[in-house]
Design a protein around this motif. Structure first.
Motif, mmCIF file in Angstrom:
data_model
loop_
_atom_site.group_PDB
_atom_site.id
_atom_site.type_symbol
_atom_site.label_atom_id
_atom_site.label_comp_id
_atom_site.label_asym_id
_atom_site.label_seq_id
_atom_site.Cartn_x
_atom_site.Cartn_y
_atom_site.Cartn_z
ATOM 1 N N SER A 50 64.404 89.408 26.624
ATOM 2 C CA SER A 50 65.414 88.614 27.321
ATOM 3 C C SER A 50 65.131 88.476 28.811
ATOM 4 C CB SER A 50 66.806 89.224 27.109
ATOM 5 O OG SER A 50 66.824 90.552 27.583
ATOM 6 N N ARG A 51 64.443 89.433 29.397
ATOM 7 C CA ARG A 51 64.181 89.392 30.836
ATOM 8 C C ARG A 51 62.693 89.292 31.141
ATOM 9 N NH1 ARG A 51 68.509 93.941 32.746
ATOM 10 N NH2 ARG A 51 70.323 92.762 32.111
ATOM 11 N N SER A 52 61.954 88.653 30.300
ATOM 12 C CA SER A 52 60.514 88.568 30.479
ATOM 13 C C SER A 52 60.147 87.451 31.447
ATOM 14 C CB SER A 52 59.835 88.316 29.132
ATOM 15 O OG SER A 52 58.455 88.142 29.325
ATOM 16 N N GLU A 53 59.142 87.715 32.280
ATOM 17 C CA GLU A 53 58.633 86.694 33.194
ATOM 18 C C GLU A 53 57.592 85.816 32.510
ATOM 19 O OE1 GLU A 53 57.303 88.488 36.796
ATOM 20 O OE2 GLU A 53 59.165 89.575 37.096
ATOM 21 N N THR A 54 57.072 86.252 31.389
ATOM 22 C CA THR A 54 56.088 85.462 30.656
ATOM 23 C C THR A 54 56.787 84.669 29.557
ATOM 24 O OG1 THR A 54 55.646 87.253 29.105
ATOM 25 C CG2 THR A 54 54.263 87.166 31.064
ATOM 26 N N ALA A 98 48.907 91.133 20.703
ATOM 27 C CA ALA A 98 49.193 92.505 20.313
ATOM 28 C C ALA A 98 48.961 92.648 18.813
ATOM 29 C CB ALA A 98 50.634 92.863 20.659
ATOM 30 N N VAL A 99 48.699 93.879 18.395
ATOM 31 C CA VAL A 99 48.601 94.179 16.971
ATOM 32 C C VAL A 99 49.392 95.447 16.683
ATOM 33 C CG1 VAL A 99 46.359 93.059 16.630
ATOM 34 C CG2 VAL A 99 46.446 95.485 17.154
ATOM 35 N N VAL A 100 49.906 95.503 15.459
ATOM 36 C CA VAL A 100 50.598 96.688 14.968
ATOM 37 C C VAL A 100 49.883 97.121 13.697
ATOM 38 C CG1 VAL A 100 52.784 97.656 14.148
ATOM 39 C CG2 VAL A 100 52.796 95.823 15.870
ATOM 40 N N THR A 156 58.607 96.846 24.935
ATOM 41 C CA THR A 156 58.312 95.523 25.473
ATOM 42 C C THR A 156 56.815 95.434 25.682
ATOM 43 O OG1 THR A 156 60.463 95.386 26.555
ATOM 44 C CG2 THR A 156 58.747 93.895 27.353
ATOM 45 N N LEU A 157 56.220 94.399 25.132
ATOM 46 C CA LEU A 157 54.780 94.205 25.183
ATOM 47 C C LEU A 157 54.383 93.417 26.427
ATOM 48 C CD1 LEU A 157 54.279 93.278 21.430
ATOM 49 C CD2 LEU A 157 54.202 95.557 22.493
ATOM 50 N N ALA A 158 53.107 93.496 26.796
ATOM 51 C CA ALA A 158 52.605 92.785 27.970
ATOM 52 C C ALA A 158 52.830 91.274 27.868
ATOM 53 C CB ALA A 158 51.118 93.088 28.163
ATOM 54 N N CYS A 159 52.834 90.740 26.656
ATOM 55 C CA CYS A 159 53.011 89.297 26.464
ATOM 56 C C CYS A 159 54.457 88.854 26.633
ATOM 57 C CB CYS A 159 52.497 88.879 25.091
ATOM 58 S SG CYS A 159 53.386 89.633 23.712
ATOM 59 N N GLY A 160 55.390 89.801 26.711
ATOM 60 C CA GLY A 160 56.799 89.455 26.870
ATOM 61 C C GLY A 160 57.601 89.520 25.604
ATOM 62 N N THR A 162 59.430 91.784 22.499
ATOM 63 C CA THR A 162 59.922 93.122 22.202
ATOM 64 C C THR A 162 59.720 93.354 20.717
ATOM 65 O OG1 THR A 162 62.183 92.386 21.809
ATOM 66 C CG2 THR A 162 61.655 93.117 24.044
ATOM 67 N N VAL A 163 59.529 94.622 20.384
ATOM 68 C CA VAL A 163 59.301 95.014 18.997
ATOM 69 C C VAL A 163 59.885 96.402 18.812
ATOM 70 C CG1 VAL A 163 56.964 95.862 19.513
ATOM 71 C CG2 VAL A 163 57.582 95.305 17.164
ATOM 72 N N THR A 164 60.519 96.622 17.680
ATOM 73 C CA THR A 164 61.007 97.947 17.334
ATOM 74 C C THR A 164 60.120 98.493 16.236
ATOM 75 O OG1 THR A 164 63.256 97.406 17.977
ATOM 76 C CG2 THR A 164 62.967 99.310 16.527
ATOM 77 N N VAL A 165 59.469 99.603 16.550
ATOM 78 C CA VAL A 165 58.544 100.235 15.603
ATOM 79 C C VAL A 165 59.167 101.542 15.149
ATOM 80 C CG1 VAL A 165 56.210 101.130 15.295
ATOM 81 C CG2 VAL A 165 56.585 99.222 16.823
#
Length: 165
Positions: A50-54, A98-100, A156-160, A162-165
């Motif tokens: 929600s607050r990502s600059e990317t 990103a990869v999971v 929060t990932l570098a690309c902007g 979010t993921v819940t793992v």
């Protein structure tokens, strides 16, 4: 058909996945139900921060072949892209942001000893590895030490995304 395509087709018909990492073939049994449920749960959580600059669309795909610039073919459990990959019937050539990976018993080395260093060399910005046995989540980034969490954890990932793992 190339020898690799023949091997991949035969492997998939018999319940095996084939990856080619740095010229080395790596075979793995198809994932089990717990593994697939973890993939589904994680994919359902992926969204733009929600607050990502990317600006990233956070497109996520499960278990698709990605062809890397060195010719390697990998099938991350989850690949996250900022845009829609163009390839629809062949291996994706767009690199994921990103990869999971979800560890499977007896294949930990494939994801940790082979996969993580490979992804880092290829410039993947975030590599998340979940161990469903211990609920440990390892977060690898280029030029950073590994961060370790306990699942569930929202990141929060570098690309902007979010993921819940």
């Amino acid at each position: 058909m190339t020898p690799y395509e023949v091997a991949t087709t035969l492997g998939e018909r018999n319940g095996f996945r084939l990856e080619l990492v740095g010229g080395i073939p790596v075979w793995e049994l198809f994932p089990n139900v717990r593994h697939q449920r973890a993939v589904d749960r994680i994919r359902a959580s992926i969204q733009p921060a929600s607050r990502s600059e990317t600006v990233c669309s956070c497109i996520h795909l499960a278990d698709v072949y990605v062809r890397f610039p060195d010719g390697s073919l990998k099938r991350p459990d989850i690949s996250i892209f900022c845009g829609e990959p163009e390839e629809q019937t062949t291996a994706i050539t767009m690199l994921p942001e990103a990869v999971v990976e979800i560890l499977s018993a007896d294949y930990e080395a494939k994801d940790l000893a082979i996969g993580v260093p490979f992804y880092l060399r290829m410039g993947i910005k975030d590599i998340l590895v979940l161990d469903p046995e211990t609920l440990a989540v390892s977060h690898f980034r280029p030029a950073h030490s590994v961060a370790t969490y306990t699942s569930p954890v929202a990141l929060t990932l570098a690309c902007g995304c979010t993921v819940t793992v």
